[in-house]
Design a protein around this motif. Structure first.
Motif, PDB file in Angstrom:
ATOM      1  N   ALA A  71       0.770  -1.121   0.154  1.00 29.78           N
ATOM      2  CA  ALA A  71       0.004  -0.084  -0.064  1.00 29.78           C
ATOM      3  C   ALA A  71       1.011   1.303   0.073  1.00 29.78           C
ATOM      4  O   ALA A  71       0.641   2.285  -0.587  1.00 29.78           O
ATOM      5  N   ALA A  72       1.885   1.340   0.905  1.00 30.84           N
ATOM      6  CA  ALA A  72       2.807   2.548   0.765  1.00 30.84           C
ATOM      7  C   ALA A  72       3.599   2.594  -0.492  1.00 30.84           C
ATOM      8  O   ALA A  72       3.824   3.815  -1.024  1.00 30.84           O
ATOM      9  N   VAL A  73       3.871   1.374  -1.327  1.00 33.22           N
ATOM     10  CA  VAL A  73       4.647   1.644  -2.401  1.00 33.22           C
ATOM     11  C   VAL A  73       3.577   2.383  -3.527  1.00 33.22           C
ATOM     12  O   VAL A  73       3.950   3.351  -4.235  1.00 33.22           O
ATOM     13  N   ARG A  74       2.242   1.675  -3.406  1.00 31.67           N
ATOM     14  CA  ARG A  74       1.284   2.207  -4.612  1.00 31.67           C
ATOM     15  C   ARG A  74       0.977   3.620  -4.279  1.00 31.67           C
ATOM     16  O   ARG A  74       0.741   4.400  -5.293  1.00 31.67           O
ATOM     17  N   LEU A  75       0.595   4.099  -2.816  1.00 32.57           N
ATOM     18  CA  LEU A  75       0.077   5.300  -2.462  1.00 32.57           C
ATOM     19  C   LEU A  75       1.248   6.345  -2.174  1.00 32.57           C
ATOM     20  O   LEU A  75       0.996   7.641  -2.060  1.00 32.57           O
ATOM     21  N   GLY A  76       2.354   5.851  -1.748  1.00 29.37           N
ATOM     22  CA  GLY A  76       3.397   6.810  -1.385  1.00 29.37           C
ATOM     23  C   GLY A  76       3.561   6.744   0.107  1.00 29.37           C
ATOM     24  O   GLY A  76       4.794   7.020   0.597  1.00 29.37           O
ATOM     25  N   ARG A  77       2.655   6.640   0.801  1.00 28.22           N
ATOM     26  CA  ARG A  77       2.422   6.495   2.273  1.00 28.22           C
ATOM     27  C   ARG A  77       1.097   5.998   2.623  1.00 28.22           C
ATOM     28  O   ARG A  77       0.154   6.096   1.667  1.00 28.22           O
ATOM     29  N   VAL A  78       1.071   5.568   3.617  1.00 30.87           N
ATOM     30  CA  VAL A  78      -0.474   5.335   4.372  1.00 30.87           C
ATOM     31  C   VAL A  78      -0.917   6.277   5.419  1.00 30.87           C
ATOM     32  O   VAL A  78      -0.112   6.456   6.408  1.00 30.87           O
ATOM     33  N   ASP A  79      -1.938   7.122   5.172  1.00 30.91           N
ATOM     34  CA  ASP A  79      -2.315   7.894   6.234  1.00 30.91           C
ATOM     35  C   ASP A  79      -3.529   7.466   7.163  1.00 30.91           C
ATOM     36  O   ASP A  79      -3.837   7.814   8.216  1.00 30.91           O
ATOM     37  N   ALA A  80      -4.362   6.344   6.499  1.00 29.56           N
ATOM     38  CA  ALA A  80      -5.275   5.966   7.313  1.00 29.56           C
ATOM     39  C   ALA A  80      -5.352   4.294   7.083  1.00 29.56           C
ATOM     40  O   ALA A  80      -5.126   3.818   6.012  1.00 29.56           O
ATOM     41  N   VAL A  81      -6.042   3.518   8.223  1.00 35.02           N
ATOM     42  CA  VAL A  81      -6.219   2.085   8.102  1.00 35.02           C
ATOM     43  C   VAL A  81      -7.506   1.759   8.370  1.00 35.02           C
ATOM     44  O   VAL A  81      -7.966   2.289   9.281  1.00 35.02           O
ATOM     45  N   VAL A  82      -8.527   1.361   7.832  1.00 33.96           N
ATOM     46  CA  VAL A  82      -9.553   0.877   7.799  1.00 33.96           C
ATOM     47  C   VAL A  82      -9.821  -0.579   7.846  1.00 33.96           C
ATOM     48  O   VAL A  82      -9.552  -1.331   6.853  1.00 33.96           O
ATOM     49  N   ASN A  83      -9.936  -1.217   9.230  1.00 30.75           N
ATOM     50  CA  ASN A  83      -9.762  -2.400   9.317  1.00 30.75           C
ATOM     51  C   ASN A  83     -11.402  -3.089   9.242  1.00 30.75           C
ATOM     52  O   ASN A  83     -12.019  -3.078  10.367  1.00 30.75           O
ATOM     53  N   ASN A  84     -11.669  -3.447   7.945  1.00 26.78           N
ATOM     54  CA  ASN A  84     -12.876  -3.962   7.584  1.00 26.78           C
ATOM     55  C   ASN A  84     -12.906  -5.481   7.595  1.00 26.78           C
ATOM     56  O   ASN A  84     -13.882  -6.086   7.753  1.00 26.78           O
ATOM     57  N   ARG A 140      -5.743   8.021  10.558  1.00 30.10           N
ATOM     58  CA  ARG A 140      -6.980   7.636  11.025  1.00 30.10           C
ATOM     59  C   ARG A 140      -6.979   6.202  11.059  1.00 30.10           C
ATOM     60  O   ARG A 140      -6.554   5.390  10.114  1.00 30.10           O
ATOM     61  N   VAL A 141      -7.512   5.549  12.183  1.00 21.62           N
ATOM     62  CA  VAL A 141      -7.646   4.407  12.446  1.00 21.62           C
ATOM     63  C   VAL A 141      -9.226   4.078  12.353  1.00 21.62           C
ATOM     64  O   VAL A 141      -9.754   4.555  13.456  1.00 21.62           O
ATOM     65  N   VAL A 142      -9.767   3.130  11.738  1.00 22.18           N
ATOM     66  CA  VAL A 142     -11.366   2.829  11.969  1.00 22.18           C
ATOM     67  C   VAL A 142     -11.519   1.394  11.955  1.00 22.18           C
ATOM     68  O   VAL A 142     -11.061   0.692  10.795  1.00 22.18           O
ATOM     69  N   ASN A 143     -11.871   0.784  13.049  1.00 19.57           N
ATOM     70  CA  ASN A 143     -12.342  -0.490  13.211  1.00 19.57           C
ATOM     71  C   ASN A 143     -13.496  -0.919  13.155  1.00 19.57           C
ATOM     72  O   ASN A 143     -14.429  -0.444  13.838  1.00 19.57           O
ATOM     73  N   ASN A 144     -14.036  -2.035  12.442  1.00 15.89           N
ATOM     74  CA  ASN A 144     -15.338  -2.352  12.257  1.00 15.89           C
ATOM     75  C   ASN A 144     -15.296  -3.600  13.084  1.00 15.89           C
ATOM     76  O   ASN A 144     -14.900  -4.578  13.013  1.00 15.89           O
ATOM     77  N   THR A 145     -16.090  -3.300  14.407  1.00 17.64           N
ATOM     78  CA  THR A 145     -16.482  -4.429  15.241  1.00 17.64           C
ATOM     79  C   THR A 145     -17.918  -5.015  15.257  1.00 17.64           C
ATOM     80  O   THR A 145     -18.097  -5.301  14.240  1.00 17.64           O
ATOM     81  N   THR A 146     -18.749  -4.834  16.306  1.00 12.11           N
ATOM     82  CA  THR A 146     -19.843  -5.534  16.321  1.00 12.11           C
ATOM     83  C   THR A 146     -20.772  -5.111  17.345  1.00 12.11           C
ATOM     84  O   THR A 146     -20.207  -4.383  18.196  1.00 12.11           O
TER      85      THR A 146
END
Length: 268
Positions: A71-84, A140-146
């Motif tokens: 992801a870092a290679v494709r985007l240049g860096r990672v600013d946010a992770v969405v754990n879905n 940003r970190v966004v986690n999908n729980t329940t």
């Protein structure tokens, strides 16, 4: 300002909705999934956009680290992770959402796989991406729980999501003041996706639509939500006109239960 967002489980129903909303908000997306055909369909649905599909398996440590690296290679860096991404009980049998798995069905391999994908993978992804977020002073970190009801009823899925919920609360506290926020986003009920097996008896027409997850995710990724961390948002109740309303937002987990703790007095 557009950001670079890694979304896992991107080829599934909720993942597709998250990708669409994130792209529409002007961000670049690294869409991770193990479903190669699903990723191809996702790419076809968003031609000419800043979408980068990545095939990977989050069940292994190597797969998690490779995903962030790619992801870092494709985007240049990672600013946010969405754990879905996640594994649910329909993977055990098609009717397991309504005829719940018993303890006799849960061997060690099943237990470990659920925890590897639903709990360990989000930790490893955050750990790998965090240096980039810290360096930029924004993340940003966004986690999908329940729902809490599911946590108390459905094994092993509920136990993994309770663990991720607790971890999210800890990470939000640890990262407070760094510019990196950690929040939880859930649909709020059964959602009409393949995640729920064909043997489930709930009426599909009464289920939530995956699209409910898109608007609150886009808001969490925006600068407007910079001061929001340590919160869980129920997408099915979220209102863009009042994004921080108590009807849809509360502290991650159930911190009021902390009053149950009995602390030892000094010297004991």
């Amino acid at each position: 300002m557009g950001r670079n967002v890694l979304i896992t489980g991107a080829a599934g129903g909720i993942g597709q909705a998250m990708v669409a909303a994130t792209l529409a908000a002007g961000h670049a997306v690294a869409a991770l999934d193990r479903d190669e055909a699903g990723l191809a369909a996702l790419a076809s649905a968003h031609p000419g956009t800043a979408l980068h599909t990545i095939r990977g398996d989050l069940a292994t440590e190597h797969g998690c680290l490779a995903a962030v690296t790619e992801a870092a290679v494709r985007l240049g860096r990672v600013d946010a992770v969405v754990n879905n991404a996640g594994i649910g009980v329909s993977s055990l049998r098609p009717d397991a959402e309504t005829i719940l798995p018993s303890i006799e069905e849960l061997d060690a391999a099943t237990w470990d796989r659920f925890f590897a994908i639903n709990v360990r993978a989000p930790m490893l992804l955050l750990r790998a991406a965090l240096p980039m977020m810290r360096a930029g002073g924004w993340g940003r970190v966004v986690n999908n729980t329940t729902s809490f009801r599911t946590m108390l009823r459905v094994m092993p899925y509920g136990a993994t999501k309770a663990a991720l919920e607790a971890a999210s609360a800890v990470w939000a506290t640890e990262l407070a003041g760094t510019g990196v926020t950690v929040n939880v986003l859930i649909p709020g009920g059964p959602t009409d996706t393949p995640f729920i097996g064909a043997g489930a008896t709930w009426p599909r027409e009464q289920m939530l639509r995956p699209a409910v997850m898109g608007p609150p995710l886009a808001w969490l990724l925006s600068d407007a939500a910079a001061g929001v961390t340590g919160q869980r948002i129920t997408a099915g109740r979220w209102d863009a006109a009042a994004p921080e309303a108590a009807a849809a937002m509360r502290a991650i987990g159930w911190p009021e239960l902390g009053a149950d703790a009995v602390w030892l007095s000094a010297g004991r």
